[in-house]
Design a protein around this motif. Structure first.
Motif, PDB file in Angstrom:
ATOM      1  N   ALA A   1      23.699 -45.301  36.790  1.00  0.00           N
ATOM      2  CA  ALA A   1      22.905 -45.484  35.576  1.00  0.00           C
ATOM      3  C   ALA A   1      21.414 -45.491  35.894  1.00  0.00           C
ATOM      4  N   VAL A   2      21.049 -46.118  37.011  1.00  0.00           N
ATOM      5  CA  VAL A   2      19.645 -46.109  37.441  1.00  0.00           C
ATOM      6  C   VAL A   2      19.170 -44.677  37.638  1.00  0.00           C
ATOM      7  N   LEU A   3      19.954 -43.882  38.343  1.00  0.00           N
ATOM      8  CA  LEU A   3      19.554 -42.489  38.589  1.00  0.00           C
ATOM      9  C   LEU A   3      19.438 -41.714  37.281  1.00  0.00           C
ATOM     10  N   TYR A   4      20.370 -41.899  36.381  1.00  0.00           N
ATOM     11  CA  TYR A   4      20.290 -41.218  35.084  1.00  0.00           C
ATOM     12  C   TYR A   4      19.001 -41.564  34.356  1.00  0.00           C
ATOM     13  N   LEU A   5      18.681 -42.848  34.289  1.00  0.00           N
ATOM     14  CA  LEU A   5      17.487 -43.272  33.562  1.00  0.00           C
ATOM     15  C   LEU A   5      16.203 -42.816  34.256  1.00  0.00           C
ATOM     16  N   ALA A   6      16.225 -42.761  35.577  1.00  0.00           N
ATOM     17  CA  ALA A   6      15.014 -42.439  36.331  1.00  0.00           C
ATOM     18  C   ALA A   6      14.740 -40.940  36.409  1.00  0.00           C
ATOM     19  N   SER A   7      15.766 -40.142  36.273  1.00  0.00           N
ATOM     20  CA  SER A   7      15.664 -38.705  36.528  1.00  0.00           C
ATOM     21  C   SER A   7      15.399 -37.914  35.248  1.00  0.00           C
ATOM     22  N   PRO A   8      15.130 -36.612  35.377  1.00  0.00           N
ATOM     23  CA  PRO A   8      14.978 -35.771  34.184  1.00  0.00           C
ATOM     24  C   PRO A   8      16.213 -35.766  33.279  1.00  0.00           C
ATOM     25  N   ALA A   9      17.377 -36.129  33.822  1.00  0.00           N
ATOM     26  CA  ALA A   9      18.573 -36.200  32.979  1.00  0.00           C
ATOM     27  C   ALA A   9      18.399 -37.200  31.849  1.00  0.00           C
ATOM     28  N   GLY A  10      17.618 -38.247  32.083  1.00  0.00           N
ATOM     29  CA  GLY A  10      17.379 -39.263  31.067  1.00  0.00           C
ATOM     30  C   GLY A  10      16.016 -39.163  30.416  1.00  0.00           C
ATOM     31  N   SER A  11      15.449 -37.982  30.433  1.00  0.00           N
ATOM     32  CA  SER A  11      14.051 -37.836  30.015  1.00  0.00           C
ATOM     33  C   SER A  11      13.805 -38.063  28.526  1.00  0.00           C
ATOM     34  N   TYR A  12      14.863 -38.116  27.725  1.00  0.00           N
ATOM     35  CA  TYR A  12      14.685 -38.378  26.290  1.00  0.00           C
ATOM     36  C   TYR A  12      15.050 -39.813  25.937  1.00  0.00           C
ATOM     37  N   LEU A  13      15.107 -40.678  26.958  1.00  0.00           N
ATOM     38  CA  LEU A  13      15.369 -42.095  26.723  1.00  0.00           C
ATOM     39  C   LEU A  13      14.148 -42.913  27.099  1.00  0.00           C
ATOM     40  N   THR A  14      13.714 -43.750  26.178  1.00  0.00           N
ATOM     41  CA  THR A  14      12.789 -44.821  26.508  1.00  0.00           C
ATOM     42  C   THR A  14      13.030 -45.971  25.545  1.00  0.00           C
ATOM     43  N   GLY A  15      12.889 -47.181  26.036  1.00  0.00           N
ATOM     44  CA  GLY A  15      13.211 -48.349  25.229  1.00  0.00           C
ATOM     45  C   GLY A  15      14.699 -48.542  25.031  1.00  0.00           C
ATOM     46  N   ALA A  16      15.510 -47.852  25.822  1.00  0.00           N
ATOM     47  CA  ALA A  16      16.964 -47.944  25.681  1.00  0.00           C
ATOM     48  C   ALA A  16      17.526 -49.025  26.591  1.00  0.00           C
ATOM     49  N   VAL A  17      18.667 -49.563  26.198  1.00  0.00           N
ATOM     50  CA  VAL A  17      19.393 -50.525  27.020  1.00  0.00           C
ATOM     51  C   VAL A  17      20.801 -49.977  27.210  1.00  0.00           C
ATOM     52  N   LEU A  18      21.113 -49.547  28.425  1.00  0.00           N
ATOM     53  CA  LEU A  18      22.452 -49.044  28.713  1.00  0.00           C
ATOM     54  C   LEU A  18      23.381 -50.211  29.008  1.00  0.00           C
ATOM     55  N   ASP A  19      24.503 -50.276  28.312  1.00  0.00           N
ATOM     56  CA  ASP A  19      25.479 -51.341  28.512  1.00  0.00           C
ATOM     57  C   ASP A  19      26.474 -50.909  29.580  1.00  0.00           C
ATOM     58  N   VAL A  20      26.243 -51.342  30.809  1.00  0.00           N
ATOM     59  CA  VAL A  20      27.142 -51.002  31.914  1.00  0.00           C
ATOM     60  C   VAL A  20      27.839 -52.293  32.325  1.00  0.00           C
ATOM     61  N   HIS A  21      28.780 -52.713  31.476  1.00  0.00           N
ATOM     62  CA  HIS A  21      29.398 -54.032  31.670  1.00  0.00           C
ATOM     63  C   HIS A  21      30.888 -54.060  31.358  1.00  0.00           C
ATOM     64  N   GLY A  22      31.510 -52.892  31.333  1.00  0.00           N
ATOM     65  CA  GLY A  22      32.957 -52.872  31.149  1.00  0.00           C
ATOM     66  C   GLY A  22      33.425 -53.167  29.747  1.00  0.00           C
ATOM     67  N   GLY A  23      32.496 -53.195  28.772  1.00  0.00           N
ATOM     68  CA  GLY A  23      32.866 -53.408  27.381  1.00  0.00           C
ATOM     69  C   GLY A  23      32.802 -54.844  26.913  1.00  0.00           C
ATOM     70  N   LEU A  24      32.121 -55.707  27.655  1.00  0.00           N
ATOM     71  CA  LEU A  24      32.100 -57.128  27.308  1.00  0.00           C
ATOM     72  C   LEU A  24      31.409 -57.397  25.980  1.00  0.00           C
ATOM     73  N   GLN A  25      32.025 -58.236  25.190  1.00  0.00           N
ATOM     74  CA  GLN A  25      31.414 -58.756  23.970  1.00  0.00           C
ATOM     75  C   GLN A  25      31.132 -60.248  24.091  1.00  0.00           C
ATOM     76  N   GLN A  26      31.530 -60.829  25.203  1.00  0.00           N
ATOM     77  CA  GLN A  26      31.248 -62.218  25.530  1.00  0.00           C
ATOM     78  C   GLN A  26      31.372 -62.339  27.046  1.00  0.00           C
ATOM     79  N   PRO A  27      30.794 -63.369  27.655  1.00  0.00           N
ATOM     80  CA  PRO A  27      30.910 -63.495  29.119  1.00  0.00           C
ATOM     81  C   PRO A  27      32.370 -63.553  29.554  1.00  0.00           C
ATOM     82  N   ASN A  28      32.646 -62.926  30.694  1.00  0.00           N
ATOM     83  CA  ASN A  28      34.023 -62.955  31.205  1.00  0.00           C
ATOM     84  C   ASN A  28      34.230 -64.052  32.249  1.00  0.00           C
ATOM     85  N   MET A  29      33.188 -64.859  32.467  1.00  0.00           N
ATOM     86  CA  MET A  29      33.326 -66.035  33.332  1.00  0.00           C
ATOM     87  C   MET A  29      33.052 -67.275  32.480  1.00  0.00           C
TER      88      MET A  29
END
Length: 263
Positions: free
Chosen positions: A228-256
């Motif tokens: 996800a870091v590489l996507y956001l940092a590279s030209p692949a993510g060049s049309y994203l700014t102010g975005a928040v990528l949810d890379v958390h397995g689908g959590l809607q509440q803490p799993n701990m």
């Protein structure tokens, strides 16, 4: 140009904080594999040397800066270190951060302020130092490592979640200020199998419980975040700014769930 070429960052220079292990080390290596030279920083020199060894094994250069990244002057200096070592700066990954859980009444004002400092103020210090150097060339990309707990509620996470929630909104606000030449995005990270979860990794019952409480039924791995870091940092993510990528397995509440009783 193929779609995979858009993930290349040849000739660029990145700074990654907290890069001695875990998400930081994986992110530094991913950026190096995609073509960047990297400035890596953390407190522990031996860990940085291991990250540097991996970076050099893929044919890129790593410049090590041993520093206490809770000190804004030291984290601010990483931008100048990148320019001195490699002549430019294009990518920043604000990965350093974290706060231990505490009950509500045990969360002092000082503890809350220290959480904000470590997770938000340090990112601001490095980013504001990096942007002028980025603007000397074509601009750049900043990636902030936030947390799903900055978006969802759970007991015990008041200081950590408040700080990461602030980092998420900081990202959204700063993206407006920095557009169009510098992009800033964030990643809301879930439970990742790193040393921070050693107690979970060594307890099969606890690990199984966390996995079952995660919609994708597994812990994340550091490469999930590094990709996800590489996507956001590279030209692949060049049309994203102010975005928040949810890379958390689908959590809607803490799993701990922490064993914190009612008041």
């Amino acid at each position: 140009m193929t779609i995979l070429d858009r993930f290349r960052i040849d000739g660029q220079v990145a700074v990654v904080t907290g890069a001695g292990r875990g998400i930081g080390a994986a992110s530094a290596l991913a950026l190096a594999e995609a073509g960047a030279e990297v400035v890596i920083s953390a407190r522990t020199e031996d860990q940085l040397k291991e990250t540097a060894r991996q970076v050099e094994a893929v044919g890129r250069q790593a410049h090590l800066v041993v520093a206490d990244l809770n000190e804004v002057d030291q984290v601010r200096g990483l931008a100048d270190a990148a320019k001195a070592a490699f002549g430019r700066l294009d990518i920043v990954v604000n990965n350093v951060g974290g706060t231990m859980p505490r009950t509500y009444l045990d969360t002092s004002v000082g503890f809350l302020e220290r959480a904000f400092h470590f997770n938000v103020s340090t990112a601001h210090a490095l980013s504001t130092s990096a942007v002028p150097i980025m603007l000397e060339n074509d601009g750049g990309s900043i990636v902030n490592i936030a947390s799903v707990v900055g978006k969802v509620a759970g007991r015990g996470y008041l200081a950590y979640g408040t700080a990461k929630g602030a980092l998420i909104h900081y990202t959204e606000l700063a993206a407006e200020d920095l557009a169009p030449r510098v992009r800033m995005n964030a990643i809301a990270v879930g439970s990742i199998a790193t040393s921070a979860l050693d107690i979970v990794m060594s307890n099969d019952e606890m690990r199984t419980g966390i996995e079952q409480a995660t919609p994708l039924r597994r812990l994340g791995v550091t490469d999930d975040i590094a990709a996800a870091v590489l996507y956001l940092a590279s030209p692949a993510g060049s049309y994203l700014t102010g975005a928040v990528l949810d890379v958390h397995g689908g959590l809607q509440q803490p799993n701990m769930s922490l064993p914190i009783p009612d008041l």
